[in-house]
Write a protein that holds these residues in place. Structure first.
Motif, short mmCIF file in Angstrom:
data_model
loop_
_atom_site.label_atom_id
_atom_site.label_comp_id
_atom_site.label_asym_id
_atom_site.label_seq_id
_atom_site.Cartn_x
_atom_site.Cartn_y
_atom_site.Cartn_z
N GLN C 46 0.83 -1.21 0.00
CA GLN C 46 0.00 0.00 0.00
C GLN C 46 0.86 1.26 0.00
O GLN C 46 0.53 2.24 -0.65
CB GLN C 46 -0.94 -0.01 1.21
N TRP C 51 -2.66 1.77 -2.71
CA TRP C 51 -3.76 0.89 -2.29
C TRP C 51 -3.41 -0.54 -2.66
O TRP C 51 -2.36 -0.80 -3.26
CB TRP C 51 -5.08 1.32 -2.91
N ASN C 79 -9.63 -1.49 8.32
CA ASN C 79 -10.24 -0.43 7.50
C ASN C 79 -9.20 0.34 6.71
O ASN C 79 -9.50 0.89 5.66
CB ASN C 79 -10.97 0.57 8.40
N TYR C 82 -6.46 -0.28 2.07
CA TYR C 82 -7.44 0.14 1.07
C TYR C 82 -7.54 -0.89 -0.04
O TYR C 82 -6.58 -1.14 -0.77
CB TYR C 82 -7.05 1.50 0.49
N GLN C 84 -9.85 -0.49 -2.33
CA GLN C 84 -10.31 0.26 -3.50
C GLN C 84 -9.33 1.40 -3.68
O GLN C 84 -8.71 1.86 -2.72
CB GLN C 84 -11.70 0.85 -3.24
N VAL C 86 -7.71 4.86 -3.76
CA VAL C 86 -7.97 6.10 -3.00
C VAL C 86 -7.24 7.26 -3.66
O VAL C 86 -6.39 7.06 -4.54
CB VAL C 86 -7.49 5.96 -1.53
N VAL C 90 -5.12 10.93 1.57
CA VAL C 90 -6.26 10.38 2.29
C VAL C 90 -6.45 11.19 3.57
O VAL C 90 -5.54 11.32 4.38
CB VAL C 90 -6.05 8.89 2.63
N THR C 122 -13.88 9.98 -3.30
CA THR C 122 -12.62 10.56 -3.78
C THR C 122 -12.95 11.69 -4.74
O THR C 122 -13.90 11.58 -5.53
CB THR C 122 -11.78 9.49 -4.50
N THR C 129 -9.23 11.74 -0.71
CA THR C 129 -10.27 10.80 -0.27
C THR C 129 -10.57 11.14 1.18
O THR C 129 -9.65 11.39 1.96
CB THR C 129 -9.79 9.35 -0.38
N ILE C 131 -12.15 9.95 4.75
CA ILE C 131 -12.57 8.77 5.52
C ILE C 131 -12.70 9.16 6.99
O ILE C 131 -11.83 9.83 7.53
CB ILE C 131 -11.52 7.64 5.38
#
Lengths: 60, 849, 172
Positions: C46, C51, C79, C82, C84, C86, C90, C122, C129, C131
């Motif tokens: 990551q 990601w 969580n 990621y 997906q 991003v 972030v 995003t 992004t 969160i």
């Protein structure tokens, strides 16, 4: 159909007869294997349980 | 034994178990989800909470999870305590917040553990009115449906699939409210035990896909105790029928054989019974067309066969009764083996060993007890899948020992696994190709067939010097030494081999077991010898050693025999095409009895339709010599009959069993599998239909509005009816498990002596083969010395769980998982021949060994 | 029916980069079990890729020789792994009790309006992004948020402006 696996002893050929016309009783002991000109298959071998031989297919 | 007090009543319990298990053994109702009788406790669901008190003066008590608390002597608990009850009802309420309540359209409905437990825990009104979390479902292959919204996150699926069965492609994902059980991505569940998820899941997340497509409620199925005919293990099953078609197979508990689990061949292989190609009428072949035969014509034909010059060929997939009826009709000297000559030869070796006092043929339960295993030359997963599952449990015996040392109770599943990590009991595999058990193998040797046998002999020699030496290269000395030490150190060593590829490997395996017998001062050693078919052992006990199939074909070919009766067998799978063709052409009359058309029926003069396993009562003998009775589940439409009924005048299976006992030496105790002397309670039979069976009088109303008379079953202790006395006492007629408040398969605990024990007054089958008083002697080492030269390859037969069994290969769900015939080669051999993965190849034989 | 079968290696594994491998190899010296390296390997990938794609996940599983399903279990449990794609930055925005008392809701709607994204979304240009996180452990300086490795405290709309500006500048 040919299925190539690293985990088969060289000099040994595993035969699975499927539900086609190959009878296990027609073979025993030693055999020869050659490439065939025909390319007719129905099911393929994609259904072999993937980790059956605990290694990836050798496609190259 | 320990004494504990439950709700003021004193009970005797086993202190090695947990409270939940002991409460269930006592017949008490205590709800649970995550605990499973064969998988132990993890304490995940919190549903089995009870109140435990320090002593008699303690009025407050504290909540404990029954599955995580030992049933220690002096424990005082309460299931009925208001605090415990309200805790349990709150737990179920929270588990149910996102459950879709789709019972009417759910396949699990009516046999759902979640329904039962919800009711039992007292949650009957839903207060949660918020949005439910929803999931996307995955395509998991042709066997199992996925409906994640129904999940209550008990973790049973992954504990079975991964921890118990060794599957790697199903996992728990995400966290808290979003926990998801599925694959990394859509695709076929790879484990050959995936079908058990249907029974392991307490609700409808995993359901039987084939059954869903042709669905009926549990209570609408007609069932009877049956035995799986997929391989030689003889797992106990409960097939269910509705409207004349067989709908599904579920596990039927047998403490000695299959316990709680079946393989996917057994669960999904029954569908050949419904195959539209089924032979259903007696047919005579006249100029290449079939002509129906009337009853008297059939009788005349059979009469013709009752003359001299008739021989019979038996079948390893037919019942003892049918094989015996044929043998009685043609005479023992004219009854020939229905498997290949190679198999016949190895079967003789195997039968000899079966009565040798040096060996013990272990049941599946006993296989789980082995603390060191050696598999010689056999692909257990594909030949006898349920045994492979048992071997996966045997390697955990090391973990259990470690747990005992650390004083962790064995039922503390997650703690025991955490403690042992990758520490497994030894399991060594020596064979010609990799197998599905390799991931739990301590040693793995891949060698040619002749070296496999030689290594076996060498191991025997190293254990006991009286075993013969073998010519074995020094290359494997180290691993041989290691295996020898492991087997010698083991309390209960187990040697496994089979007759997939000739008898030399069996001889080597027997020598190892005999050497251990010598080493361990003459205590019998577990020697498990696998055979491929459901009644291979039964048929071989009836067949004279001098009567292999080859001799029968020769007799027909040279005219010594004129007529032949082939019992439920496709001879083209047993002997070479040329020999079978020659024999069948030379014979003046060929009579074949079978369930489905084969190359053999195509060459018959007369074909008589035989009933399938679910359509008749029959006995079979499994790999260990265990005889088991399988009841008729439903009637066959049209004119198929049990083969024995076509061939003899006997009226009952019981009559034939009686004659088998008297006339076949090895079968003297076969009658013991029949239901007891007086199976009837108050003159009533055991119903095949549940007391809730619906629509019986209306089922055929689309054809005729008159209510049909219920068919009487004069032969069996069971009736085709819902009236009668459901089996409570005699568990040999225990088909569909049900008890008040327990509609799911979990009700089985109500029928066991204790959890995981025998069924009450149960019948785990009868071991027929008696051991002699003395042990035999060692085999000479090795004669399988066929070494390939130049372009030749040594042939090894590869069995496939999906496809190698003749009958299940004609079941639709199984067909969806079958492959083409294939030849497996090492990369070197493939390269030499310019072959690539997926190429089509021709194979040609080079003579027999 | 047999045509329906999906081979289980439908998604192809990505070959891990040399840098990723070096770091994963280092982690492997610290654990007795390859399976235990899974989480560290996910973090390493990551870090390099932003990601963890399906292809990357399979690449790690293959490299460590552990089941992809198990690794997916680890990846989806956390969580902050990621699964997906991003944005380049972030924003981990705390909306827990202390921040809420100190008015984080106003800050949040300011960010939301400014970047035109809500939680879990995003920006169209792929820069940010947003969160939510339950707590960043800096309650005495609430409201707080993290952008990348940097902690930002005592947030005001003005501070948000400058943080976003800074991110864009650094990028350019």
């Amino acid at each position: 159909m040919v299925c190539i696996r690293r985990g088969i002893k060289a000099g040994t050929a595993l035969l699975h007869c499927g539900d086609g016309n190959i009878s296990p009783a027609d073979f025993s002991g030693l055999i020869e294997v050659e490439k065939s000109a025909t390319q007719t298959t129905s099911r393929g071998i994609g259904n072999l349980i993937v980790s059956d031989f605990h290694e990836e297919e050798i496609n190259s | 034994m320990a004494k504990i007090v439950i709700d003021g009543v004193e009970h005797e319990v086993n202190p090695d178990n947990n409270l939940l298990q002991e409460c269930l053994s006592l017949g008490l109702d205590l709800p649970y989800f995550c605990w499973h009788p064969s998988m132990g406790s993890v304490g995940a669901c919190r549903q089995c909470a009870v109140m435990q008190y320090r002593d008699a003066d303690d009025k407050e008590g504290m909540l404990v999870m029954a599955c995580m608390t030992p049933a220690a002597d002096g424990a005082i608990i309460s299931i009925e305590d208001e605090g415990a009850k309200s805790f349990r009802s709150e737990v179920i309420e929270s588990l149910m917040t996102s459950h879709p309540h789709d019972c009417p359209v759910c396949e699990e409905g009516g046999e759902c553990h979640l329904q039962d437990m919800t009711l039992m825990s007292g949650h009957n009104y839903r207060r949660y009115d918020k949005k439910k979390r929803t999931h996307r479902n995955q395509y998991l292959g042709p066997f199992v449906n996925h409906e994640m919204n129904r999940c209550i996150t008990c973790y049973r699926c992954v504990r079975f699939y991964g921890d118990y069965a060794g599957g790697t492609d199903l996992s728990a994902q995400a966290s808290h409210h979003h926990v998801y059980f599925g694959r990394h991505e859509e695709g076929v569940l790879e484990s050959e035990f995936s079908g058990n998820l249907v029974e392991v899941c307490p609700t409808g997340v995993f359901t039987d896909k084939a059954f869903s497509e042709n669905y009926s409620r549990k209570w609408d199925l007609q069932t009877a105790p049956s035995v799986c005919v997929g391989c030689s293990v003889g797992c106990n099953t409960s097939p269910g029928e509705r409207y004349g078609s067989l709908r599904r197979t579920v596990n039927r508990y047998n403490s000695e054989v299959n316990g709680y689990f079946l393989c996917d061949r057994g669960r999904f292989g029954f569908d050949f019974v419904n195959n539209s190609d089924r032979l259903l009428e007696p047919v005579q072949r006249v100029d290449n067309t079939g002509e129906l035969l009337a009853d008297d014509q059939v009788k005349a034909f059979i009469k013709e066969f009752k003359a001299d010059g008739t021989i019979g060929i038996g079948s390893p997939r037919a019942s003892n009764e049918s094989n015996f009826a044929l043998r009685a009709m043609v005479g023992e000297e004219n009854f020939y083996a229905g498997y290949s000559d190679v198999e016949h030869e190895s079967m003789q070796v195997l039968l000899d060993l079966a009565s040798d006092t040096a060996f013990h043929s272990p049941s599946v339960r006993e296989i789980e007890m082995a603390d060191a295993v050696l598999i010689l030359g056999e692909d257990v997963t594909n030949v006898a899948p349920r045994i492979a599952l048992a071997l996966r449990q045997s390697v955990r015996n090391k973990a259990k020992d470690l747990a005992d040392e650390s004083r962790i109770p064995q039922w503390q599943d997650s703690a025991v696994r955490e403690l042992a990590q990758h520490d497994l009991s030894p399991l060594s595999i020596i064979s010609s190709a990799v197998s599905r058990l390799d991931d739990v193998a301590s040693d793995r040797v891949i060698e040619s067939l002749s070296v496999v046998a030689a290594m076996g002999h060498q191991i025997a020699n190293k254990i006991s010097a009286s075993a013969p030496k073998a010519d074995c290269s020094a290359a494997h000395d180290q691993v041989i030494e290691k295996i020898v030490e492991q087997l010698k150190a083991a309390k209960r060593p187990l040697i496994i081999a089979g007759n997939s590829n000739g008898s030399e490997v069996i001889r080597a395996a027997a020598n190892i077991a005999r050497a251990l017998y010598d080493f361990k001062d003459n205590s019998a050693i577990d020697l498990c010898l696998l055979v491929p078919e459901v009644n291979s052992v039964g048929m071989s006990l009836m067949t004279n050693a001098k009567n292999p199939l080859g001799a029968a074909l020769k007799k027909l070919h040279d005219g010594t025999a004129k007529r032949v009766i082939v019992l439920e067998n496709d001879l083209y799978r047993r002997a070479s095409r040329a020999k079978v063709d020659a024999a069948l052409t030379a014979a003046t009359k060929v009579l074949v009895l079978d369930q489905l058309p084969t190359s053999t029926t195509a060459n018959a003069d007369v074909v008589l339709p035989a009933t399938a396993f679910s359509e008749h009562e029959a006995t079979y003998i499994n790999y260990e010599g265990r005889a088991q009775l399988s009841f008729q589940v439903h009637q066959c439409k049209k004119q198929a009959q049990p083969s024995w009924r076509w061939l003899c005048d006997a009226e009952h299976v019981d009559d034939l069993v009686e004659r088998c006992c008297n006339e076949v030496p090895g079968l003297a105790r076969l009658r013991e599998v029949l239901p007891g002397e007086n199976p009837f309670i108050a003159g009533m039979k055991v119903p095949r239909q549940s007391h809730r069976y619906s629509g019986r009088t209306a089922m055929t109303a689309n054809v005729n509005v008159h209510e049909p008379k219920q068919r009487e079953d004069k032969e069996s202790v069971m009736s085709f009816s819902m009236e009668g006395m459901p089996a409570q006492k005699d568990a040999s007629v225990h088909a569909a498990s049900w008890a008040p408040k327990w509609n799911s398969n979990q009700s089985i605990s109500k029928f066991q002596d204790e959890v995981n024990g025998e069924l009450k007054q149960g019948h785990p089958g009868c071991l027929l083969i008696e051991r002699k008083d003395s042990s035999g002697s060692y085999f000479k080492a090795g004669s399988d010395s066929i070494e390939p030269s130049a372009n030749q390859l040594r042939l090894v037969f590869s069995y496939q769980i999906f496809g190698s069994d003749e009958l299940s290969a004609r079941s639709k769900p199984i067909q969806a998982r079958m492959t083409d015939a294939y030849i497996g080669l090492s990369p070197q051999d493939a390269q030499k021949r310019d072959l690539r993965q997926g190429d089509v190849a021709t194979i040609s034989p080079l003579g027999s060994p | 029916m047999s045509q329906q079968v999906i081979a289980s290696t439908a998604t192809k594994a990505r070959r891990l980069s040399a840098d990723e491998i070096v770091e994963i190899e280092h982690e492997m010296t610290l654990y007795p079990d390859k399976r235990a390296v899974g989480l560290e390997a996910l973090k390493i990938v990551q870090k390099h890729q932003g990601w963890v794609s399906d292809e990357s996940l399979l690449g790690i599983a293959k490299y460590l020789d552990i089941p992809a399903a198990d690794l997916e279990g680890v990846a989806t449990f956390f969580n902050l792994v990621y699964r997906q794609q991003v944005g380049k930055n972030v924003i981990l925005f705390c909306d827990s009790v202390s921040c809420w008392i100190m008015g984080c809701e106003g800050i949040k709607s300011y960010i939301k309006d400014k970047l035109a994204i809500d939680y879990g979304e995003t920006t169209e240009d792929g820069d940010f992004t947003l969160i939510p996180v339950p707590c960043l452990g800096d309650c005495d300086k609430a409201p707080v948020m993290m952008v990348g490795p940097d902690m930002h405290r005592n947030l005001t709309p003005e501070k948000i402006d400058s943080i976003i500006m800074d991110c864009k500048t650094i990028q350019d």
